[in-house]
Write an enzyme that holds these catalytic residues in place. Structure first.
Site, PDB file in Angstrom:
ATOM      1  N   ASP A 114       4.008  -0.027   7.446  1.00 50.88           N
ATOM      2  CA  ASP A 114       4.162  -0.901   8.618  1.00 50.88           C
ATOM      3  C   ASP A 114       5.572  -0.926   9.181  1.00 50.88           C
ATOM      4  O   ASP A 114       5.775  -1.334  10.321  1.00 50.88           O
ATOM      5  CB  ASP A 114       3.793  -2.352   8.233  1.00 50.88           C
ATOM      6  CG  ASP A 114       2.299  -2.578   8.244  1.00 50.88           C
ATOM      7  OD1 ASP A 114       1.555  -1.609   8.451  1.00 50.88           O
ATOM      8  OD2 ASP A 114       1.890  -3.738   8.043  1.00 50.88           O
ATOM      9  N   GLU A 147     -11.944 -12.249  12.112  1.00 44.71           N
ATOM     10  CA  GLU A 147     -12.508 -12.428  10.755  1.00 44.71           C
ATOM     11  C   GLU A 147     -12.324 -13.868  10.287  1.00 44.71           C
ATOM     12  O   GLU A 147     -13.215 -14.490   9.712  1.00 44.71           O
ATOM     13  CB  GLU A 147     -11.822 -11.456   9.781  1.00 44.71           C
ATOM     14  CG  GLU A 147     -12.216 -10.003  10.056  1.00 44.71           C
ATOM     15  CD  GLU A 147     -11.581  -8.988   9.128  1.00 44.71           C
ATOM     16  OE1 GLU A 147     -10.527  -9.298   8.538  1.00 44.71           O
ATOM     17  OE2 GLU A 147     -12.131  -7.884   8.989  1.00 44.71           O
ATOM     18  N   PHE A 205       0.824  -1.214   0.000  1.00 45.90           N
ATOM     19  CA  PHE A 205       0.000   0.000   0.000  1.00 45.90           C
ATOM     20  C   PHE A 205       0.860   1.266   0.000  1.00 45.90           C
ATOM     21  O   PHE A 205       0.559   2.224  -0.714  1.00 45.90           O
ATOM     22  CB  PHE A 205      -0.934  -0.003   1.215  1.00 45.90           C
ATOM     23  CG  PHE A 205      -2.020  -1.036   1.091  1.00 45.90           C
ATOM     24  CD1 PHE A 205      -3.107  -0.813   0.271  1.00 45.90           C
ATOM     25  CD2 PHE A 205      -1.957  -2.239   1.782  1.00 45.90           C
ATOM     26  CE1 PHE A 205      -4.119  -1.750   0.143  1.00 45.90           C
ATOM     27  CE2 PHE A 205      -2.959  -3.187   1.661  1.00 45.90           C
ATOM     28  CZ  PHE A 205      -4.041  -2.944   0.841  1.00 45.90           C
ATOM     29  N   GLN A 224      -4.399   2.370   5.524  1.00 48.59           N
ATOM     30  CA  GLN A 224      -4.587   3.814   5.330  1.00 48.59           C
ATOM     31  C   GLN A 224      -3.348   4.604   5.711  1.00 48.59           C
ATOM     32  O   GLN A 224      -2.985   5.565   5.040  1.00 48.59           O
ATOM     33  CB  GLN A 224      -5.794   4.298   6.152  1.00 48.59           C
ATOM     34  CG  GLN A 224      -7.121   4.120   5.459  1.00 48.59           C
ATOM     35  CD  GLN A 224      -7.200   4.905   4.141  1.00 48.59           C
ATOM     36  OE1 GLN A 224      -6.609   5.950   3.983  1.00 48.59           O
ATOM     37  NE2 GLN A 224      -7.914   4.351   3.193  1.00 48.59           N
TER      38      GLN A 224
HETATM   39  C1  LIG Z   1      -4.140 -10.740   7.245  1.00 49.54           C
HETATM   40  C2  LIG Z   1      -4.071  -9.236   7.301  1.00 49.54           C
HETATM   41  C3  LIG Z   1      -5.256  -8.503   7.353  1.00 49.54           C
HETATM   42  C4  LIG Z   1      -5.215  -7.114   7.380  1.00 49.54           C
HETATM   43  N1  LIG Z   1      -6.395  -6.426   7.413  1.00 49.54           N
HETATM   44  C5  LIG Z   1      -6.362  -5.077   7.375  1.00 49.54           C
HETATM   45  C6  LIG Z   1      -7.575  -4.331   7.318  1.00 49.54           C
HETATM   46  O1  LIG Z   1      -8.673  -4.900   7.302  1.00 49.54           O
HETATM   47  N2  LIG Z   1      -7.486  -2.983   7.249  1.00 49.54           N
HETATM   48  C7  LIG Z   1      -6.283  -2.326   7.248  1.00 49.54           C
HETATM   49  O2  LIG Z   1      -6.235  -1.098   7.154  1.00 49.54           O
HETATM   50  N3  LIG Z   1      -5.132  -3.005   7.313  1.00 49.54           N
HETATM   51  C8  LIG Z   1      -5.135  -4.357   7.375  1.00 49.54           C
HETATM   52  N4  LIG Z   1      -3.968  -5.060   7.419  1.00 49.54           N
HETATM   53  C9  LIG Z   1      -2.699  -4.314   7.523  1.00 49.54           C
HETATM   54  C10 LIG Z   1      -2.304  -3.763   6.185  1.00 49.54           C
HETATM   55  O3  LIG Z   1      -2.386  -4.770   5.204  1.00 49.54           O
HETATM   56  C11 LIG Z   1      -0.886  -3.217   6.296  1.00 49.54           C
HETATM   57  O4  LIG Z   1      -0.897  -2.199   7.261  1.00 49.54           O
HETATM   58  C12 LIG Z   1      -0.400  -2.667   4.979  1.00 49.54           C
HETATM   59  O5  LIG Z   1      -0.323  -3.701   4.024  1.00 49.54           O
HETATM   60  C13 LIG Z   1       0.958  -2.016   5.153  1.00 49.54           C
HETATM   61  O6  LIG Z   1       1.388  -1.536   3.918  1.00 49.54           O
HETATM   62  P1  LIG Z   1       2.946  -1.480   3.601  1.00 49.54           P
HETATM   63  O7  LIG Z   1       3.066  -0.814   2.269  1.00 49.54           O
HETATM   64  O8  LIG Z   1       3.674  -0.902   4.741  1.00 49.54           O
HETATM   65  O9  LIG Z   1       3.413  -2.985   3.510  1.00 49.54           O
HETATM   66  P2  LIG Z   1       2.855  -4.189   2.646  1.00 49.54           P
HETATM   67  O10 LIG Z   1       1.535  -3.893   2.087  1.00 49.54           O
HETATM   68  O11 LIG Z   1       3.018  -5.387   3.518  1.00 49.54           O
HETATM   69  O12 LIG Z   1       3.891  -4.272   1.441  1.00 49.54           O
HETATM   70  C14 LIG Z   1       5.240  -4.580   1.638  1.00 49.54           C
HETATM   71  C15 LIG Z   1       5.818  -4.974   0.292  1.00 49.54           C
HETATM   72  O13 LIG Z   1       7.238  -5.026   0.414  1.00 49.54           O
HETATM   73  C16 LIG Z   1       7.713  -6.175  -0.228  1.00 49.54           C
HETATM   74  N5  LIG Z   1       8.990  -6.498   0.437  1.00 49.54           N
HETATM   75  C17 LIG Z   1       9.183  -6.761   1.741  1.00 49.54           C
HETATM   76  N6  LIG Z   1      10.488  -6.966   1.975  1.00 49.54           N
HETATM   77  C18 LIG Z   1      11.115  -6.832   0.792  1.00 49.54           C
HETATM   78  C19 LIG Z   1      12.466  -6.934   0.395  1.00 49.54           C
HETATM   79  N7  LIG Z   1      13.426  -7.203   1.271  1.00 49.54           N
HETATM   80  N8  LIG Z   1      12.776  -6.758  -0.905  1.00 49.54           N
HETATM   81  C20 LIG Z   1      11.799  -6.476  -1.820  1.00 49.54           C
HETATM   82  N9  LIG Z   1      10.499  -6.377  -1.479  1.00 49.54           N
HETATM   83  C21 LIG Z   1      10.172  -6.534  -0.194  1.00 49.54           C
HETATM   84  C22 LIG Z   1       6.635  -7.201  -0.020  1.00 49.54           C
HETATM   85  O14 LIG Z   1       6.704  -8.224  -1.006  1.00 49.54           O
HETATM   86  C23 LIG Z   1       5.368  -6.353  -0.153  1.00 49.54           C
HETATM   87  O15 LIG Z   1       4.922  -6.290  -1.480  1.00 49.54           O
HETATM   88  C24 LIG Z   1      -3.973  -6.441   7.392  1.00 49.54           C
HETATM   89  C25 LIG Z   1      -2.787  -7.177   7.344  1.00 49.54           C
HETATM   90  C26 LIG Z   1      -2.840  -8.571   7.286  1.00 49.54           C
HETATM   91  C27 LIG Z   1      -1.561  -9.354   7.226  1.00 49.54           C
END
Ligand SMILES: Cc1cc2nc3c(=O)[nH]c(=O)nc-3n(C[C@H](O)[C@H](O)[C@H](O)COP(=O)(O)OP(=O)(O)OC[C@H]3O[C@@H](n4cnc5c(N)ncnc54)[C@H](O)[C@@H]3O)c2cc1C
Length: 449
Positions: free
Chosen positions: A305, A176, A15, A321
């Site tokens: 995250d 869920e 995200f 978000q």
């Molecule tokens: C089961 C589950 C249910 C959830 N439900 C909700 C919900 O209902 N509502 C809500 O708001 N949030 C929810 N969340 C939380 C939400 O999904 C996360 O807060 C959000 O995805 C964080 O976004 P991000 O971009 O930080 O990381 P992510 O979306 O986790 O993306 C990280 C990306 O980095 C890549 N990556 C990681 N390490 C490396 C590396 N070393 N090299 C290259 N690529 C890498 C991964 O492949 C991934 O594509 C949920 C999470 C989970 C696991």
């Protein structure tokens, strides 16, 4: 592209990373998105893949498909293994090479989080977590396999272990998942087995906290609890799991025999803090400045995250978000800096609210002064989740599936698929080690620009 164009490397296309890439799509920069997966994953619906409602392809989209129209953006399928902040380069392992250096002018780390077993990594083989598509398919396999095994098993005593499902962690994912599992066994599977009664399956949700959905207001947690009980989920609160092994889980001294334990409790951030040698919070997330940069490195942003930032005295939650708003902010700030415009005010999260769905037609919703539970909240939940799916085709497909499941109780994908193990990144073979000296690809490698 001219050599003078600055390069923004975005690690992670979740995200946060995708929001940053979108914010930069019309800027005069070269954007390089690096991810170890070729797809953007909609994690909030992972539990629906694990419980057979949706198929994996309905909650994930190829990154190239999403940013394909951004003319300044290149996508690299590779795993980042480190950052040299002084020389402004990241190191990546691709399928056939390790330690390739990729230069950047700006870096956005959006690498998300993984499971945390709170110091009990020995639980991992017996209690898989839910974070990736592979995890969801593996859990789906285990759940469906348990019913198949029980049906083939002559000894009724073994049915009990096979048909007991323990979920550890009563946050939104655990709640869920437990509700969706309860519905799976009591509707879709109900009349299809001859030797076993799927409706006799036990679904046990365990949490050390005093209530389910600990981050929601008490009234909503109570509503969710009543709903879980109505669905036949056994909720055990006030004590975490002491032990998990192949025979089940031990909770408050009681051994619960189970062949399927699922971990939905803690999350641990990616190793970004170690790569940067930056200050982290207790959970290991990188402490960022109010403009989301890392102290001493105005060119490095950490979002989502894997970042830690307080607002009004409280840490921002690890939700989609926050990641999206932070990614958008980082992209905008880079754009302004490159144009020589004034900096943005410090990042501020706008909380639109939180939701959790508890089975068919029931959700809880908390948004500012509004606390809702029931069907209206579920409609809002469905609308929001459809809106945030990455592509229109997924929105249509998921909508149709949900309507079908709602009306008929039938699930979208109840397949047991044991994929052949694919070769993983980051574990170079002897041949790979020898090939470390292979020239770097032009255009990406350090020194070639
Ligand atoms: C089961 C589950 C249910 C959830 N439900 C909700 C919900 O209902 N509502 C809500 O708001 N949030 C929810 N969340 C939380 C939400 O999904 C996360 O807060 C959000 O995805 C964080 O976004 P991000 O971009 O930080 O990381 P992510 O979306 O986790 O993306 C990280 C990306 O980095 C890549 N990556 C990681 N390490 C490396 C590396 N070393 N090299 C290259 N690529 C890498 C991964 O492949 C991934 O594509 C949920 C999470 C989970 C696991």
């Amino acid at each position: 592209m001219s050599e003078a164009v600055p390069r923004v490397v975005i690690v992670g296309s979740g995200f946060g990373g995708l929001a940053a890439a979108k914010a930069l799509r019309k800027s005069n920069v070269e954007v390089v998105v690096i991810d170890r997966q070729n797809h953007h994953l909609f994690q909030p619906l992972l539990y629906q893949v694990a419980t057979s409602v949706l198929s994996p392809g309905q909650i994930a989209s190829p990154i190239r498909g999403i940013v394909g129209k951004h003319r300044n953006t290149t996508v690299i399928l590779a795993e980042v293994t480190g950052v040299d902040a002084e020389r402004k380069r990241v190191f990546v392992d691709s399928v056939d090479r390790a330690g390739i250096a990729v230069d950047y002018d700006y870096l956005i780390l959006a690498t998300g989080a993984s499971h945390s077993y709170f110091g009990h990594d020995e639980f991992a083989p017996f209690a898989p977590g839910l974070k990736s598509l592979a995890d969801a398919v593996s859990i789906r396999n285990r759940v469906l396999q348990a019913f198949e095994q029980a049906e083939a098993e002559e000894d009724p005593k073994r049915h009990r272990d096979l048909l007991t499902f323990v979920l550890v962690g009563a946050g939104p994912t655990g709640v869920e998942m437990a509700a969706a599992l309860a519905e799976l066994v009591r509707t879709a599977l109900r009349s299809e087995f001859r030797r076993i009664d799927p409706t006799s399956a036990r679904i046990i949700l365990v949490d050390a906290g005093k209530r389910v959905l600990g981050t929601f207001p008490e009234t909503l947690a109570a509503a969710a609890m009543r709903r879980l009980e109505k669905l036949g989920v056994e909720v055990r609160l006030g004590h975490g799991v002491d032990h998990i092994d192949a025979d089940g889980a031990t909770v408050a001294g009681e051994c619960i025999a189970s062949k399927t334990v699922i971990w939905t409790a803690g999350v641990a951030p990616s190793p970004a803090g170690k790569w940067l040698e930056a200050t982290t919070d207790r959970a290991g997330r990188v402490r960022v400045q109010p403009d989301l940069t890392v102290s001493g490195h105005p060119e490095i942003f950490v979002v989502g995250d894997t970042a830690s930032l307080d607002q009004d005295g409280h840490p921002l939650p690890g939700v989609a978000q926050v990641a999206m708003q932070q990614g958008r902010y980082a992209g905008k700030l880079i754009r302004r800096r490159l144009k020589g415009q004034a900096a943005l005010p410090p990042f501020r999260y706008f909380d639109k609210g939180t939701m959790a769905v508890v089975g068919k037609g029931f959700a809880v919703l908390h948004s500012g002064p509004v606390n809702l539970s029931g069907f209206v909240a579920w409609m809002a939940w469905a609308a929001v989740h459809l809106e945030f799916l990455a592509q229109s085709s997924l929105r249509v497909s998921v909508f149709v599936q949900w309507v079908w499941t709602y009306l008929t109780g039938q699930r979208g994908s109840r397949l047991i698929v044991n994929y052949h193990e694919s070769r993983s990144f980051g574990k170079p073979s002897m041949d790979d080690a020898a090939s470390k000296a292979v020239p770097r690809p032009s255009g990406l490698a350090g020194g070639s620009r």
